[in-house]
Design a protein around this motif. Structure first.
Motif, PDB file in Angstrom:
ATOM      1  N   GLY A  69      36.244  53.344  28.019  1.00 48.98           N
ATOM      2  CA  GLY A  69      37.198  53.269  29.115  1.00 48.98           C
ATOM      3  C   GLY A  69      36.864  52.225  30.149  1.00 48.98           C
ATOM      4  O   GLY A  69      37.673  51.918  31.010  1.00 48.98           O
ATOM      5  N   ARG A  70      35.680  51.636  30.097  1.00 45.29           N
ATOM      6  CA  ARG A  70      35.332  50.639  31.113  1.00 45.29           C
ATOM      7  C   ARG A  70      36.005  49.310  30.780  1.00 45.29           C
ATOM      8  O   ARG A  70      36.310  49.016  29.623  1.00 45.29           O
ATOM      9  CB  ARG A  70      33.822  50.473  31.234  1.00 45.29           C
ATOM     10  N   TRP A  71      36.253  48.522  31.832  1.00 45.63           N
ATOM     11  CA  TRP A  71      36.833  47.194  31.671  1.00 45.63           C
ATOM     12  C   TRP A  71      36.347  46.311  32.809  1.00 45.63           C
ATOM     13  O   TRP A  71      35.969  46.806  33.870  1.00 45.63           O
ATOM     14  CB  TRP A  71      38.363  47.243  31.627  1.00 45.63           C
ATOM     15  N   ALA A  72      36.333  45.011  32.586  1.00 40.90           N
ATOM     16  CA  ALA A  72      35.889  44.092  33.630  1.00 40.90           C
ATOM     17  C   ALA A  72      36.406  42.686  33.372  1.00 40.90           C
ATOM     18  O   ALA A  72      36.507  42.244  32.227  1.00 40.90           O
ATOM     19  CB  ALA A  72      34.366  44.075  33.708  1.00 40.90           C
ATOM     20  N   LEU A  73      36.710  41.990  34.462  1.00 41.74           N
ATOM     21  CA  LEU A  73      37.089  40.577  34.456  1.00 41.74           C
ATOM     22  C   LEU A  73      36.017  39.870  35.268  1.00 41.74           C
ATOM     23  O   LEU A  73      35.804  40.211  36.433  1.00 41.74           O
ATOM     24  CB  LEU A  73      38.469  40.407  35.095  1.00 41.74           C
ATOM     25  N   TYR A  74      35.305  38.907  34.655  1.00 42.40           N
ATOM     26  CA  TYR A  74      34.190  38.289  35.364  1.00 42.40           C
ATOM     27  C   TYR A  74      33.941  36.852  34.920  1.00 42.40           C
ATOM     28  O   TYR A  74      34.459  36.402  33.909  1.00 42.40           O
ATOM     29  CB  TYR A  74      32.922  39.138  35.246  1.00 42.40           C
ATOM     30  N   PHE A  75      33.132  36.144  35.710  1.00 39.02           N
ATOM     31  CA  PHE A  75      32.766  34.754  35.464  1.00 39.02           C
ATOM     32  C   PHE A  75      31.422  34.742  34.750  1.00 39.02           C
ATOM     33  O   PHE A  75      30.504  35.454  35.136  1.00 39.02           O
ATOM     34  CB  PHE A  75      32.650  34.017  36.802  1.00 39.02           C
ATOM     35  N   VAL A  76      31.311  33.920  33.696  1.00 36.00           N
ATOM     36  CA  VAL A  76      30.066  33.793  32.951  1.00 36.00           C
ATOM     37  C   VAL A  76      29.628  32.340  32.986  1.00 36.00           C
ATOM     38  O   VAL A  76      30.415  31.437  32.685  1.00 36.00           O
ATOM     39  CB  VAL A  76      30.258  34.248  31.479  1.00 36.00           C
ATOM     40  N   HIS A  77      28.385  32.113  33.359  1.00 36.78           N
ATOM     41  CA  HIS A  77      27.805  30.769  33.408  1.00 36.78           C
ATOM     42  C   HIS A  77      27.845  30.147  32.016  1.00 36.78           C
ATOM     43  O   HIS A  77      27.565  30.828  31.039  1.00 36.78           O
ATOM     44  CB  HIS A  77      26.359  30.859  33.912  1.00 36.78           C
ATOM     45  N   VAL A  81      35.750  32.483  31.974  1.00 39.73           N
ATOM     46  CA  VAL A  81      36.220  33.788  32.413  1.00 39.73           C
ATOM     47  C   VAL A  81      36.070  34.702  31.202  1.00 39.73           C
ATOM     48  O   VAL A  81      36.410  34.319  30.077  1.00 39.73           O
ATOM     49  CB  VAL A  81      37.703  33.756  32.844  1.00 39.73           C
ATOM     50  N   ARG A  82      35.554  35.897  31.444  1.00 42.12           N
ATOM     51  CA  ARG A  82      35.388  36.870  30.368  1.00 42.12           C
ATOM     52  C   ARG A  82      36.098  38.163  30.741  1.00 42.12           C
ATOM     53  O   ARG A  82      36.055  38.598  31.882  1.00 42.12           O
ATOM     54  CB  ARG A  82      33.910  37.142  30.127  1.00 42.12           C
ATOM     55  N   PHE A  83      36.733  38.779  29.738  1.00 42.52           N
ATOM     56  CA  PHE A  83      37.291  40.111  29.902  1.00 42.52           C
ATOM     57  C   PHE A  83      36.637  41.012  28.876  1.00 42.52           C
ATOM     58  O   PHE A  83      36.520  40.652  27.705  1.00 42.52           O
ATOM     59  CB  PHE A  83      38.812  40.114  29.707  1.00 42.52           C
ATOM     60  N   LEU A  84      36.208  42.181  29.327  1.00 46.83           N
ATOM     61  CA  LEU A  84      35.575  43.171  28.465  1.00 46.83           C
ATOM     62  C   LEU A  84      36.320  44.480  28.598  1.00 46.83           C
ATOM     63  O   LEU A  84      36.695  44.874  29.705  1.00 46.83           O
ATOM     64  CB  LEU A  84      34.114  43.371  28.886  1.00 46.83           C
TER      65      LEU A  84
END
Length: 189
Positions: A69-77, A81-84
């Motif tokens: 159920g977890r989700w995240a939108l984040y910046f990866v060096h 942009v990554r979505f999980l």
């Protein structure tokens, strides 16, 4: 901590400035669960500098480790942009292919369409698609957080105009509205 910044992708508006520390984030409601719905998460963000951990959270509902159920939108060096999203014990991770730069405002949107998969949009344009259809009930007992991914990956930068939808926004809806301020009364928002 978190402070107000006059820096914004919208003229005359502001943003939330995050200091890159573990306590610099904004907690929202724990009630925002995807369930079995389609889903879209969008935000304008700017990474001011790279950090030693190479990951900086923008928006998500995730805590250390893994949980269905977890989700995240984040910046990866250095420049993605990554979505999980996690279904039961399976993590689905989608990375953008557009090269991003620190110090530049970026609009990112992740669309989860239960019948098709996940699409990431960068600055209004479809960037990458991953077939990942799944009907697992995505309920996670943790608040939505702006400015951090898990408890380990804070943002050193700004976030503006966060949007979470209970629908899969279409390419034309993303393109037509990513540069517009919304009223907050739009259907599905």
């Amino acid at each position: 901590g978190v402070s107000y910044s006059t820096n914004s992708p919208f003229a005359g508006s502001g943003s939330a400035a995050f200091a890159g520390s573990a306590d610099s984030c904004i907690y929202l409601s724990n009630d925002l669960n995807i369930g079995t719905n389609d889903f879209t998460a969008e935000a304008w963000f700017r990474v001011n500098a790279l950090t030693s951990n190479n990951v900086q959270g923008v928006l998500g509902k995730s805590r250390n480790g893994s949980a269905s159920g977890r989700w995240a939108l984040y910046f990866v060096h250095p420049d993605k942009v990554r979505f999980l999203v996690q279904y039961d014990a399976t993590n689905v991770v989608v990375d953008s292919t557009v090269v991003l730069s620190t110090g530049t405002w970026i609009h990112a949107a992740a669309v989860l369409d239960r019948d098709a998969g996940i699409t990431i949009y960068v600055n209004g344009a479809s960037n990458v698609f991953s077939a990942a259809s799944n009907t697992t009930d995505l309920v996670y007992n943790y608040p939505v957080i702006i400015g951090r991914y898990d408890t380990l990956y804070p943002l050193l930068g700004e976030v503006a105009d966060v949007r979470v939808w209970n629908v899969a926004r279409t390419p034309s809806e993303i393109a037509a509205n990513y540069t517009n301020r919304l009223t907050g009364t739009e259907a599905g928002l």
